[in-house]
Every structure is written in structure tokens, then in C-alpha cells.
Write a protein that holds these residues in place. Structure first.
Motif, short mmCIF file in Angstrom:
data_model
loop_
_atom_site.label_atom_id
_atom_site.label_comp_id
_atom_site.label_asym_id
_atom_site.label_seq_id
_atom_site.Cartn_x
_atom_site.Cartn_y
_atom_site.Cartn_z
N VAL A 122 0.87 -1.18 0.00
CA VAL A 122 0.00 0.00 0.00
C VAL A 122 0.91 1.24 0.00
O VAL A 122 1.12 1.87 1.03
CB VAL A 122 -0.93 0.01 1.23
CG1 VAL A 122 -1.97 1.14 1.11
CG2 VAL A 122 -1.63 -1.33 1.40
N LYS A 150 -1.53 3.22 -8.06
CA LYS A 150 -2.49 3.07 -6.94
C LYS A 150 -3.60 2.09 -7.31
O LYS A 150 -4.04 1.28 -6.47
CB LYS A 150 -3.04 4.45 -6.56
CG LYS A 150 -1.99 5.30 -5.86
CD LYS A 150 -2.60 6.46 -5.14
CE LYS A 150 -2.45 7.70 -5.98
NZ LYS A 150 -2.76 8.93 -5.23
N ARG A 154 -4.47 -1.45 -5.41
CA ARG A 154 -5.82 -1.84 -4.92
C ARG A 154 -6.21 -3.19 -5.47
O ARG A 154 -6.72 -4.06 -4.76
CB ARG A 154 -6.85 -0.77 -5.33
CG ARG A 154 -6.78 0.49 -4.50
CD ARG A 154 -8.08 1.30 -4.60
NE ARG A 154 -8.40 1.71 -5.96
CZ ARG A 154 -7.87 2.80 -6.57
NH1 ARG A 154 -7.01 3.57 -5.91
NH2 ARG A 154 -8.21 3.11 -7.79
N SER A 158 -6.92 -6.45 -3.19
CA SER A 158 -8.25 -7.07 -3.10
C SER A 158 -8.18 -8.52 -3.58
O SER A 158 -8.88 -9.38 -3.07
CB SER A 158 -9.29 -6.26 -3.87
OG SER A 158 -8.94 -6.24 -5.24
#
Lengths: 163, 293
Positions: A122, A150, A154, A158
Motif C-alpha cells: 500500500v 495506486k 488496490r 483485493s
């Protein structure tokens, strides 16, 4: 006297060998002997990132890396990331975010993004800017590249979460 | 690049046999990032390069013992940058890493190669000088210790003989000192510096007990500022700030003790101005830092 020597290494998962001169750089050998188009010599000084290759899991500027130093290593390039049938999530994110125009620098940005996300799943904006500071995009798609990194982060996170 | 011979010995003894005391065209190569640039631009055309990457493990690794850390010459910048122990004991090194080149170069460039390259524009040697580090130099004649501040003779020139190798760096751990490195770039953030300055201070309350300062990029070689240190040593500083007059005297001393060189990143008079300004800023930052910073 010839200084030519045979080097053996794993290129994108397959064992290869070739004869090289001591002064030949890895970028030249990858392009000229193995038709690897995803490494490009642009600045020739390790500043721009277009020649990024992964040697034993570590990103290097292949324009500053003697080919003989690749002897016995595993070398990976953008050609080993995803396939034409199934792109890597980072490649998809770069396309979706419009993070490229001419595409010359894109392999380097994508390989460095993969290294960054392996260390910082992250990343902050600062992490991204710092880590990619050695990659130059002359089309200046930097805002889109930041967004793509970014988005890729993500997606990866996920996908890593348990269902 | 012109052709040359590349050899990869597996021991120091083999390496010494391949080095040539009298021939500067026979050189060791570590990560090679700096040498490659010199060879590509035609500044250096070796006859033989001796790669140190297969030499015994005594040239690599980071080991803490007896109030100092031994950093093997083949330790990469990335290994230093990501070492939790270095971050804890020498945080100025970790901070400086972020200002050096880029992650790919740091993955390959080594501590020893960086020291041996002797380009005054390199940042890390200044930090080592401020920290009081010493190079362990080996040759067929044995081992000798050279303080980093004594390692340089001039532009791209060290005091090392062509058959000597830097094997390691010894850095004393001084938990009460505070250190700062300031890289002054004048074009882009990632340009080579117009001035580099490293300051290490020891404080006893409001007194500067000791100081070590090193400057580069504006001088022929990485240089310790002995006179400026003398001005600061023993000076009383306010808890909140360092007196302007003291910093002006230190700046005068610094300007007086070195010869400032112009290059493509600034004239000598401009660099002189930069030195006055950034010496003050670096001393203030070091004085205000936490012990051990």
C-alpha cells in the motif's frame, strides 16, 4: 586474443546460453541475441529506467550491467510478466489509467511498479514518487502513472484478500 | 566501450595476483555503475577488469561489534538502505540513501566501489567522513587502516596503490552524536549536487562538545572542514537555535580553508555562497536533531 566467453542464464524462465565479449552490456545482449524488445537503451546512464531488467529478483539498469555479470543468474524482462492472453494486473492498470502514450518507457515503469508493490503493498504517493524517480516518461504521463500504480495496488490487495 | 579482459577471481590471493601495482588500466570492478559510465564516455579504457563479485564473503556483510559497525566493501547501497540495524544506529545513512541515484543503481552500487571512485560529487563519502569512518585496505603486503578523510588525493584520485583493495569500512557508533547530510542540487532534485555537506555534532547541553564537517562537489575532493569545526567546538548554543554570528564565523572559516572549484552546476562564487548558507542550515539541523539521529 579473444576475451569472448560463454555465459549461461535463465531468461524469462528458460535456460539460455550465448557468447559475449566482456564489454557488452546486458541490454545489448538481450536485444541483439534474444530479440527481447522490452528492454530499451535510452539515456545509457542508468537514469531513465527504459532498460530495466530483473536479475535474480533485483531490478537493475541493464545498460550499466555487464552481460558477463548475468552468468548464472535468472533474468526477467517485461516479456515474462503476463501474456498476450492474460495481462498482469499492473499492465491492466496502466492501460485503464491511460498511463502511457508512446509506450517506450512503459516496461520499465511496470517492472519497477511490481518491485515497489512487492515491498510496499500500500504505497503512499511519496513512496511511489520516490521509487519511480529513476524512471522518465517523455510523454509526461506522470499523473496517470501515479493513478495506475495506486489502481494496481488496490487490485493486488483485493485479489490477495480471502474470499 | 573498447574491449577488455574481465576476470572473476574467487579469493583475495587470486585477486592480488591479477592486480598490477603499476598499471592504472588494470582495475577492480564491484557493482560497476560508476565505472560503466566512465567506460561508456571513453574517460576510462581498461585493459583488464577484475570483478570482485565472486571473491570470498569477507568483502560483504554488515556486522556490529564493540561500538562500531563493519560494512563489507561489496555491500550494496540497497542492503544498507534496508538494514534495520543501520536505520537504528546510523539513521543518517538510511536518510542519505534516499537521495542517491535511484533504486536500480542502489541495487548494484557498492560501498567500496563508491569510496574508491573518488568523485567529489559522491554523497556517501562525506557522510562517512562526518561519522569518523575508516577504510580497511588490503594488499599483498597486509592490511592498513585509512580514515576516509585521508583517502582522497584529488579529483578522481585516492591514496591507494593499484594493487590495494578496500575490503571494508569501520564506522564508530556514537549514540550521543547527531548527524545531517544536505545535498544541494541546483537544477532538478535528482541532479548531481552543486554542493554536498555532512555535519556530525556532539552536544553537552548547550555546548557543542565536538563537531565533524565534510564538504564535497565544490572541492576537488571530499574534504573535512577542520577550521570550521574548531569555530564550533566549545561554542555555546541556545537550546532553540544556533546563533547567526557563530554560523557566520564558521562559514568564514570554511571559505578560508578550502579552494572552491566551479563546475557545470555553479561558479566558484556561487558555490561559496551555497557553502555559507548550507553550512549554517546543516549545523542548525544537526543541533536540533535527537541524539543518535
Amino acid at each position: 586474443m579473444s576475451n569472448t566467453r560463454t555465459i549461461r542464464f535463465t531468461l524469462n524462465g528458460a535456460p539460455v546460453k550465448t557468447d559475449v565479449e566482456p564489454h557488452e552490456t546486458l541490454v545489448d545482449v538481450l536485444r541483439q541475441r534474444f530479440n527481447i524488445g522490452g528492454v530499451r537503451e535510452s539515456c545509457g546512464q542508468g537514469l531513465c529506467g527504459c532498460c530495466t531488467a530483473i536479475v535474480d529478483g533485483i531490478a537493475v539498469s541493464s545498460c550499466l550491467f555487464l552481460a558477463m555479470f548475468a552468468d548464472g543468474t535468472a533474468v526477467d524482462t517485461i516479456e515474462h510478466l503476463g501474456s498476450s492472453h492474460r495481462l498482469d494486473p499492473i499492465q491492466e492498470a496502466f492501460i485503464e489509467a491511460g498511463a502511457l502514450q508512446c509506450g517506450f518507457c512503459t516496461p520499465g515503469f511496470i517492472l519497477m511498479t511490481k518491485q515497489l508493490l512487492d515491498i510496499h503493498p500500500v504505497p503512499s504517493d511519496d513512496d511511489i514518487r520516490h521509487y519511480l524517480a529513476g524512471n522518465l516518461c517523455r510523454c509526461s504521463a506522470y499523473p496517470e502513472i501515479l493513478a495506475a500504480v495506486k489502481l494496481a495496488a488496490r487490485r493486488r490487495n483485493s485479489a490477495a484478500e480471502p474470499a | 566501450m573498447t574491449s577488455f579482459e574481465l576476470v572473476e577471481p574467487r579469493s583475495l590471493e587470486e585477486t592480488f595476483a591479477l592486480l598490477d601495482r603499476d598499471d592504472p588500466a588494470v582495475r577492480p570492478i564491484a557493482g560497476g555503475t560508476a565505472l560503466m559510465l566512465m567506460m561508456k564516455s571513453g574517460l576510462f579504457s581498461p585493459l583488464r577488469l577484475i570483478s570482485l563479485r565472486r571473491v570470498e564473503p569477507r568483502l560483504a556483510g554488515i556486522a556490529f561489534a564493540d561500538g562500531s559497525v563493519r560494512i563489507g566493501a561489496m555491500t550494496t547501497f540497497a542492503a544498507l538502505e534496508h538494514s534495520p540495524e543501520i536505520r537504528r544506529h546510523l539513521p543518517v545513512v538510511t536518510r542519505t540513501m534516499r537521495t542517491l541515484a535511484n533504486p536500480r543503481v542502489r541495487n548494484v552500487a557498492t560501498v567500496g566501489g563508491n569510496l574508491a571512485h573518488a568523485d567529489t560529487h559522491l554523497d556517501l563519502p562525506l557522510v562517512w567522513i562526518a561519522l569518523g569512518a575508516q577504510a580497511v585496505v588490503v594488499s599483498p603486503r597486509g592490511e592498513r587502516i585509512v580514515a576516509v578523510e585521508d583517502l582522497y588525493r584529488g579529483y578522481y584520485e585516492t591514496v591507494l596503490h593499484h594493487d590495494e583493495l578496500i575490503a571494508a569500512l569501520h564506522v564508530p557508533l556514537r549514540p550521543t552524536w547527531r548527524s545531517v547530510y544536505v545535498k544541494v542540487t541546483t537544477r532538478t532534485a535528482h541532479d548531481w549536487p552543486a554542493l554536498g555537506i555532512a555535519v556530525s555534532l556532539a552536544r553537552d547541553g548547550s555546548i557543542i562538545r565536538d563537531a565533524r564537517i565534510a564538504v564535497g562537489a565544490a572541492t576537488k575532493k571530499a574534504t573535512r572542514l577542520i577550521q570550521a569545526e574548531t569555530v564550533l567546538r566549545g561554542a555555546a548554543i541556545d537550546a532553540a537555535a544556533v546563533d547567526d554570528a557563530l554560523l557566520a564565523r564558521a562559514g568564514d572559516a570554511a571559505i578560508g580553508e578550502i579552494s572552491i572549484e566551479a563546475d557545470s552546476r555553479g561558479s566558484a562564487s556561487y558555490k561559496q555562497h551555497l557553502l555559507r548558507v548550507y553550512l549554517g542550515r546543516a549545523v542548525r539541523a544537526a543541533a536540533a536533531a535527537e541524539p543518535g539521529a
